[in-house]
Design an enzyme around this catalytic site. Structure first.
Site, PDB file in Angstrom:
ATOM      1  N   ASP A  20       0.840  -1.197   0.000  1.00 52.39           N
ATOM      2  CA  ASP A  20       0.000   0.000   0.000  1.00 52.39           C
ATOM      3  C   ASP A  20       0.876   1.249   0.000  1.00 52.39           C
ATOM      4  OD1 ASP A  20      -1.954   1.939   0.404  1.00 52.39           O
ATOM      5  OD2 ASP A  20      -2.011   1.597   2.575  1.00 52.39           O
ATOM      6  N   ASN A  22      -0.472   4.573  -0.335  1.00 52.57           N
ATOM      7  CA  ASN A  22      -1.107   5.845   0.083  1.00 52.57           C
ATOM      8  C   ASN A  22      -1.766   5.777   1.459  1.00 52.57           C
ATOM      9  OD1 ASN A  22      -3.220   4.237  -0.570  1.00 52.57           O
ATOM     10  ND2 ASN A  22      -4.297   5.729  -1.842  1.00 52.57           N
ATOM     11  N   ASP A  24      -4.094   3.955   2.775  1.00 48.09           N
ATOM     12  CA  ASP A  24      -5.511   3.651   3.023  1.00 48.09           C
ATOM     13  C   ASP A  24      -5.707   2.196   3.465  1.00 48.09           C
ATOM     14  OD1 ASP A  24      -5.079   2.298   0.679  1.00 48.09           O
ATOM     15  OD2 ASP A  24      -6.702   3.246  -0.454  1.00 48.09           O
ATOM     16  N   ASP A  28      -2.037  -1.345  -3.698  1.00 45.92           N
ATOM     17  CA  ASP A  28      -2.441  -0.638  -4.916  1.00 45.92           C
ATOM     18  C   ASP A  28      -1.441  -0.871  -6.054  1.00 45.92           C
ATOM     19  OD1 ASP A  28      -0.349   1.175  -4.010  1.00 45.92           O
ATOM     20  OD2 ASP A  28      -1.881   1.990  -2.655  1.00 45.92           O
ATOM     21  N   ASP A  97      -6.688 -11.205 -14.364  1.00 46.32           N
ATOM     22  CA  ASP A  97      -7.716 -12.191 -14.086  1.00 46.32           C
ATOM     23  C   ASP A  97      -8.895 -11.908 -15.003  1.00 46.32           C
ATOM     24  OD1 ASP A  97      -9.107 -14.186 -12.404  1.00 46.32           O
ATOM     25  OD2 ASP A  97      -7.593 -13.598 -10.930  1.00 46.32           O
ATOM     26  N   ASP A 198     -10.877 -17.231 -14.776  1.00 49.22           N
ATOM     27  CA  ASP A 198     -11.579 -17.592 -13.557  1.00 49.22           C
ATOM     28  C   ASP A 198     -12.775 -18.513 -13.796  1.00 49.22           C
ATOM     29  OD1 ASP A 198     -11.915 -16.813 -10.622  1.00 49.22           O
ATOM     30  OD2 ASP A 198     -13.915 -16.405 -11.394  1.00 49.22           O
ATOM     31  N   GLU A 255      -8.650 -21.760 -14.904  1.00 49.25           N
ATOM     32  CA  GLU A 255      -8.959 -22.332 -13.597  1.00 49.25           C
ATOM     33  C   GLU A 255      -9.965 -23.450 -13.836  1.00 49.25           C
ATOM     34  OE1 GLU A 255     -10.458 -21.156  -9.106  1.00 49.25           O
ATOM     35  OE2 GLU A 255     -11.486 -20.348 -10.832  1.00 49.25           O
ATOM     36  N   HIS A 328      -4.847 -17.571  -3.773  1.00 52.97           N
ATOM     37  CA  HIS A 328      -5.687 -16.723  -2.911  1.00 52.97           C
ATOM     38  C   HIS A 328      -6.948 -17.424  -2.421  1.00 52.97           C
ATOM     39  CE1 HIS A 328      -7.577 -16.682  -6.755  1.00 52.97           C
ATOM     40  NE2 HIS A 328      -8.640 -16.089  -6.255  1.00 52.97           N
ATOM     41  N   ASP A 329      -7.203 -18.633  -2.902  1.00 50.22           N
ATOM     42  CA  ASP A 329      -8.377 -19.389  -2.453  1.00 50.22           C
ATOM     43  C   ASP A 329      -7.999 -20.519  -1.496  1.00 50.22           C
ATOM     44  OD1 ASP A 329     -10.122 -17.972  -4.098  1.00 50.22           O
ATOM     45  OD2 ASP A 329      -9.881 -19.387  -5.770  1.00 50.22           O
TER      46      ASP A 329
END
Ligand code: TEU
Ligand code: CA
Length: 555
Positions: A20, A22, A24, A28, A97, A198, A255, A328-329
């Site tokens: 990150d 910035n 938040d 990003d 993706d 995906d 996938e 990520h799954d």
């Protein structure tokens, strides 16, 4: 025929959790640009970005409301163009993706469909009349509950294979396909090298929407029952590639969970629908039903070895699978494939050998290269992932205690892999100066990139060594194209195989257990990589230490 992507190494970035810039609390595009040299140094060629398109983030960007724009939380289209330029400068490639089985319920197509379900945009989705007071059929969505959601004030329902905020696009409608092809080509024209595609196996539905026998207390049945039976996906995938990817020599990774036995060649063969598909055989080991984690069974190392071998052999002479140990799954590979209490730098390096030395394209998931592990979460409210919360609720409905349900979701939660990348030992692991969107794993002081970059014995340095071997002039041919031949299967908990190329033969031997193992061995060899300082070889016996893994050249 050789392809440009055969010898590459890929890396999956989950942008929200990478870096990150910035404050938040959300990773990003500028953060990715900032870390390109880190990735280059690691040896990465292809970067796969999990979705960064405009999205309400019900499923972390896998619910897209505008395919042509970048979600403001990640940056701007200018940032994206800078990223493409900066990667190009470094001889790196970006794939995005491609989420086209469904879009977001906030996409303009769907909003128009809801306004007028019988109109033009109604045809962009699967909308059907209910059966009396019930949905059209009893299939279960991947995130729980029916695949059908009622449209307010009507007896019509729309279809969603995932969350109800992810309505499935109607691939039987030529207009929808045209829109999708146009969008894909628009991105390829921008300079993308390809896509990770995906949930693509779900685009073909059995339009008779008939009930199957229920397989859970909810009276519903897993969608896999329909997917096993339905025919015709091949025509859709062939047209998709001809209208788009083929024209650009793009690299595509599907996938695909449910390729039917004997049909791999259709997916990744010479004229396959995709360049590659992920090898999920390790990931689904012990899995009873998709996304019902609490039913998962434990597995042994021999079983793990067997699925790796079977999957590798299946691809020989056909094509190249995309090799992962996590994404990520999935839970973190180090936590899933190494027994609790045995997880350390040595065993993580053993796993790294499996990642890089299988035949295929290695896909490293962010943080894997520094040995990040599962997170420990003590309360269900601290999870963010839709699928985790749903699994927890369903487990409790099916009779598990709260403690047991929490233990199980901790083991399999998709949030395990989604905690922020651990860059250094400063606050929030150096991921953000603000408040991270998801809790940082508390082990970041021991596990972080900064600690490992200059340590030649670190997990990170070991990954670099493995990738260097794959890229070296001397061994490139055998590591990329060499055949895969299993060996030493008579030994329990030993994972051993040859990679046999045109002129060289390598052998990988991993003693994948927490005790020493003696192996009869009468070959002359040279050690290329070893996760210990030495290797004991006396009187034709290799004495492997716990989790010792070696790559040797057979002379
Ligand atoms: O995943 C598709 C998929 O089949 C998942 O349900 C997978 O089985 C599950 O996440 C494992 O726990 C893709 C994406 O990778 C995933 O992140 C999305 O949530 C999903 O599609 C919907 O787009
Ligand atoms: Ca940010």
């Amino acid at each position: 025929m050789k392809k440009w992507w055969h010898d590459k190494v890929a890396y999956q970035i989950y942008p929200k959790s990478f870096y990150d810039t910035n404050g938040d609390g959300i990773g990003d595009l500028k953060g990715i640009i900032n870390k390109l040299d880190y990735l280059k140094e690691l040896g990465i060629d292809i970067i796969w970005l999990s979705p960064i398109y405009c999205s309400p983030m019900v499923d972390q960007g896998y619910d897209i409301s505008d395919y042509y724009n970048i979600d403001p939380s990640f940056g701007t289209m200018d940032d994206m163009e800078t990223l493409l330029k900066e990667t190009k400068k470094r001889n790196m490639y970006v794939i995005m993706d491609l989420v086209v089985n469904h879009c977001s319920d906030k996409h303009e197509w769907f909003r128009k469909a809801l306004e007028d379900p019988d109109g033009e945009y109604g045809e962009y989705f699967y909308i059907r009349e209910g059966k009396g007071n019930k949905p059209p059929c009893n299939w279960r969505s991947y995130f729980g509950g029916s695949v059908w959601e009622r449209i307010p004030n009507t007896n019509k329902y729309y279809f969603h294979a995932f969350a109800k905020e992810q309505p499935d696009l109607n691939w039987e409608n030529p207009k929808v396909k045209e829109e999708i092809y146009k969008m894909i080509n628009w991105w390829l024209d921008k300079g993308l090298a390809g896509f990770r595609i995906d949930a693509i196996i779900n685009i073909k539905k059995d339009l008779s929407f008939q009930d199957f026998e229920a397989d859970g207390d909810d009276g519903l049945c897993d969608m896999s029952k329909m997917l096993e039976k339905v025919i015709g996906i091949g025509d859709m995938l062939k047209e998709l590639k001809e209208e788009t990817f083929d024209k650009y020599d793009a690299f595509t990774v599907g996938e695909v969970f449910n390729a039917k036995e004997g049909e791999l060649y259709k997916f990744i063969g010479k004229d396959g629908y995709f360049s590659s598909i992920f090898d999920f055989d390790m990931e689904v080991l012990g899995q009873e039903q998709s996304n019902r984690w609490y039913l998962n069974k434990d597995f042994t190392t021999n079983q793990l070895r067997d699925v790796i071998f079977k999957s590798q052999i299946e691809a020989l002479g056909i094509g190249f699978k995309a090799n992962i140990i996590e994404n990520h799954d999935e839970p973190r590979g180090a936590s899933r494939y190494i027994i609790d209490g045995e997880c350390n730098d040595i065993s993580k390096k053993a796993l790294a050998i499996i990642e890089v030395m299988r035949r295929g394209i290695p896909f490293i998931y962010q943080g894997q290269e520094i040995g990040m592990t599962n997170n420990k979460v003590d309360c269900i409210n601290k999870f963010n992932d839709i699928s985790t919360i749903e699994n927890y609720d369903r487990a409790i409905k099916e009779g598990f205690s709260k403690e047991e349900a929490l233990r199980l979701v901790n083991k399999f939660s998709r949030d395990n892999a989604r905690t922020p990348f651990q860059w250094d030992n400063s606050i929030n692991a150096g991921f953000t100066k603000g408040t991270p969107w998801l809790q940082v794993n508390e082990n970041y002081k021991e596990i972080n990139a900064k600690l490992q970059i200059d340590d030649k014995d670190s997990v990170l340095s070991f990954y670099k060594k493995l990738i260097n071997l794959r890229k070296s002039n001397e061994y490139k041919e055998v590591v990329v194209y060499g055949e895969f031949i299993p060996d030493l299967e008579a030994y329990d908990n030993v994972i051993a195989f040859y990679r046999k190329g045109a002129n060289k033969c390598l052998m990988v031997i991993i003693n994948y257990q927490n005790k020493e193992q003696i192996i009869n061995f009468n070959k002359t060899y040279k050690i290329l990589i070893n996760n210990y300082k030495d290797l004991k070889f006396v009187n034709n016996e290799l004495m492997l230490k716990p989790y010792q893994g070696i790559i040797i050249e057979i002379l």
